[in-house]
Design a protein around this motif. Structure first.
Motif, PDB file in Angstrom:
ATOM      1  N   ALA A   1       0.823  -1.206   0.000  1.00 19.52           N
ATOM      2  CA  ALA A   1       0.000   0.000   0.000  1.00 19.52           C
ATOM      3  C   ALA A   1       0.864   1.265   0.000  1.00 19.52           C
ATOM      4  O   ALA A   1       0.562   2.241  -0.709  1.00 19.52           O
ATOM      5  N   GLN A   2       1.943   1.256   0.792  1.00 18.18           N
ATOM      6  CA  GLN A   2       2.852   2.404   0.828  1.00 18.18           C
ATOM      7  C   GLN A   2       3.497   2.624  -0.531  1.00 18.18           C
ATOM      8  O   GLN A   2       3.632   3.768  -0.998  1.00 18.18           O
ATOM      9  N   LEU A   3       3.886   1.531  -1.167  1.00 19.40           N
ATOM     10  CA  LEU A   3       4.476   1.637  -2.509  1.00 19.40           C
ATOM     11  C   LEU A   3       3.474   2.217  -3.491  1.00 19.40           C
ATOM     12  O   LEU A   3       3.829   3.073  -4.324  1.00 19.40           O
ATOM     13  N   GLU A   4       2.214   1.775  -3.396  1.00 19.48           N
ATOM     14  CA  GLU A   4       1.190   2.292  -4.301  1.00 19.48           C
ATOM     15  C   GLU A   4       0.973   3.782  -4.072  1.00 19.48           C
ATOM     16  O   GLU A   4       0.786   4.552  -5.031  1.00 19.48           O
ATOM     17  N   ARG A   5       0.983   4.191  -2.799  1.00 22.22           N
ATOM     18  CA  ARG A   5       0.809   5.622  -2.506  1.00 22.22           C
ATOM     19  C   ARG A   5       1.957   6.443  -3.084  1.00 22.22           C
ATOM     20  O   ARG A   5       1.754   7.526  -3.652  1.00 22.22           O
ATOM     21  N   GLU A   6       3.190   5.924  -2.944  1.00 21.35           N
ATOM     22  CA  GLU A   6       4.339   6.649  -3.480  1.00 21.35           C
ATOM     23  C   GLU A   6       4.278   6.722  -5.009  1.00 21.35           C
ATOM     24  O   GLU A   6       4.581   7.779  -5.596  1.00 21.35           O
ATOM     25  N   LEU A   7       3.894   5.611  -5.629  1.00 21.46           N
ATOM     26  CA  LEU A   7       3.768   5.630  -7.088  1.00 21.46           C
ATOM     27  C   LEU A   7       2.673   6.599  -7.530  1.00 21.46           C
ATOM     28  O   LEU A   7       2.820   7.320  -8.537  1.00 21.46           O
ATOM     29  N   THR A   8       1.587   6.616  -6.750  1.00 20.34           N
ATOM     30  CA  THR A   8       0.488   7.532  -7.074  1.00 20.34           C
ATOM     31  C   THR A   8       0.938   8.980  -6.936  1.00 20.34           C
ATOM     32  O   THR A   8       0.601   9.845  -7.768  1.00 20.34           O
ATOM     33  N   ALA A   9       1.734   9.259  -5.886  1.00 19.66           N
ATOM     34  CA  ALA A   9       2.240  10.628  -5.680  1.00 19.66           C
ATOM     35  C   ALA A   9       3.135  11.054  -6.833  1.00 19.66           C
ATOM     36  O   ALA A   9       3.085  12.213  -7.297  1.00 19.66           O
ATOM     37  N   VAL A  10       3.953  10.116  -7.305  1.00 22.09           N
ATOM     38  CA  VAL A  10       4.829  10.425  -8.442  1.00 22.09           C
ATOM     39  C   VAL A  10       3.994  10.738  -9.678  1.00 22.09           C
ATOM     40  O   VAL A  10       4.279  11.696 -10.420  1.00 22.09           O
ATOM     41  N   GLU A  11       2.953   9.913  -9.904  1.00 21.28           N
ATOM     42  CA  GLU A  11       2.107  10.146 -11.072  1.00 21.28           C
ATOM     43  C   GLU A  11       1.352  11.469 -10.959  1.00 21.28           C
ATOM     44  O   GLU A  11       1.195  12.201 -11.945  1.00 21.28           O
ATOM     45  N   VAL A  12       0.861  11.763  -9.740  1.00 24.88           N
ATOM     46  CA  VAL A  12       0.169  13.044  -9.534  1.00 24.88           C
ATOM     47  C   VAL A  12       1.113  14.213  -9.817  1.00 24.88           C
ATOM     48  O   VAL A  12       0.737  15.218 -10.457  1.00 24.88           O
ATOM     49  N   ASN A  13       2.345  14.091  -9.315  1.00 27.98           N
ATOM     50  CA  ASN A  13       3.322  15.161  -9.541  1.00 27.98           C
ATOM     51  C   ASN A  13       3.630  15.312 -11.025  1.00 27.98           C
ATOM     52  O   ASN A  13       3.786  16.451 -11.531  1.00 27.98           O
ATOM     53  N   ALA A  14       3.752  14.171 -11.714  1.00 33.92           N
ATOM     54  CA  ALA A  14       4.025  14.243 -13.157  1.00 33.92           C
ATOM     55  C   ALA A  14       2.868  14.921 -13.891  1.00 33.92           C
ATOM     56  O   ALA A  14       3.086  15.736 -14.810  1.00 33.92           O
ATOM     57  N   ILE A  15       1.643  14.594 -13.491  1.00 31.51           N
ATOM     58  CA  ILE A  15       0.471  15.231 -14.118  1.00 31.51           C
ATOM     59  C   ILE A  15       0.466  16.730 -13.830  1.00 31.51           C
ATOM     60  O   ILE A  15       0.165  17.560 -14.712  1.00 31.51           O
ATOM     61  N   TYR A  16       0.812  17.098 -12.580  1.00 31.50           N
ATOM     62  CA  TYR A  16       0.847  18.523 -12.209  1.00 31.50           C
ATOM     63  C   TYR A  16       1.879  19.279 -13.052  1.00 31.50           C
ATOM     64  O   TYR A  16       1.633  20.397 -13.535  1.00 31.50           O
ATOM     65  N   LEU A  17       3.065  18.642 -13.240  1.00 26.89           N
ATOM     66  CA  LEU A  17       4.115  19.295 -14.035  1.00 26.89           C
ATOM     67  C   LEU A  17       3.667  19.466 -15.486  1.00 26.89           C
ATOM     68  O   LEU A  17       3.927  20.508 -16.108  1.00 26.89           O
TER      69      LEU A  17
END
Length: 252
Positions: free
Chosen positions: A213-229
């Motif tokens: 679950a922690q890994l999924e959250r981190e991957l999700t955060a990376v994807e969110v950040n990429a979308i924001y950029l």
């Protein structure tokens, strides 16, 4: 004939009659419908194993009697036989527990003589001993879960193992009839260890789930950040193009 002679003759006749009355029944020996018999001399103890007597009255003579064997089903009940399971999983490696078994068997009539020569009165002990050996030797190839998930198959495996063990020389000269595996008892200490092992497995799975679950959250955060950029880049590009268009418009 003189009176004394007549009395002597009568007395001898009475004695002879009494001897006949008492001795004739002693010449007969009996075998019940649920028995087999072997002829044994009382004076010497020798046993004639060449002939097996079935039920009935047999005139063997006063110096003979029957050694009898049970002709109907023999029943044995093995309680809490200790066995070890196979290592099908982490929690069942070397697991020791107890099982109840009961079975019936018949002696082979034509082999009673050979049975007496091989085992005499120790035949039952040989039956029980070999049955236990067969079960213990086969149990180490059966996983603990199979006793509950494939009970009939395990019972049949035990039955075949017992039949094969009985045929090893000296052959037990008996036929296995009914065979049933009863209750399975897990010792308290083993049950406690098994429970602790299962609890530990649940804890390991929970920890694995939390890590995933922690890994999924981190991957999700990376994807969110990429979308924001990407969003910021699009906005800035649009603003720059809009500014350029305004500048051109003002110049014109």
């Amino acid at each position: 004939m003189p009176e004394n002679g007549r009395l002597l003759f009568v007395g001898l006749g009475i004695v002879g009659a009494l001897l006949i009355i008492f001795l004739v029944p002693m010449t007969f020996s009996y075998v019940e419908y649920y028995e087999y018999g072997l002829d044994q001399r009382k004076t010497t103890g020798s046993v004639d194993t060449s002939r097996v007597y079935a039920q009935g009255r047999h005139n063997l003579g006063p110096d003979h009697r029957f050694i009898k064997y049970q002709a109907d089903a023999h029943h044995e009940d093995l309680k809490e036989l200790s066995v070890f399971s196979a290592g099908g999983s982490n929690e069942s490696i070397g697991l020791e527990f107890n099982i109840d078994l009961d079975f019936t068997y018949f002696l082979i009539q034509d082999e009673i003589g050979n049975l007496h020569k091989k085992f005499s009165s120790d035949h039952r002990n040989a039956i029980v001993s070999r049955t236990k050996e067969a079960i213990k030797n086969e149990a180490i190839f059966v996983t603990f879960t199979e006793y509950f998930q494939a009970r009939k198959e395990v019972e049949e495996r035990f039955r075949k193992a017992v039949m094969a063990r009985w045929k090893i020389e000296p052959n037990l000269l008996s036929t296995l009839d009914q065979f049933h595996m009863g209750r399975i008892r897990i010792p308290e200490s083993v049950a406690t260890n098994l429970l602790q092992s299962r609890v530990q497995n649940e804890r390991n799975e929970r920890e694995q789930f939390l890590q995933q679950a922690q890994l999924e959250r981190e991957l999700t955060a990376v994807e969110v950040n990429a979308i924001y950029l990407r969003q910021q880049r699009v906005l800035r590009t649009a603003e720059a193009e809009a500014s350029l268009i305004r500048s051109k418009a003002i110049s014109q």
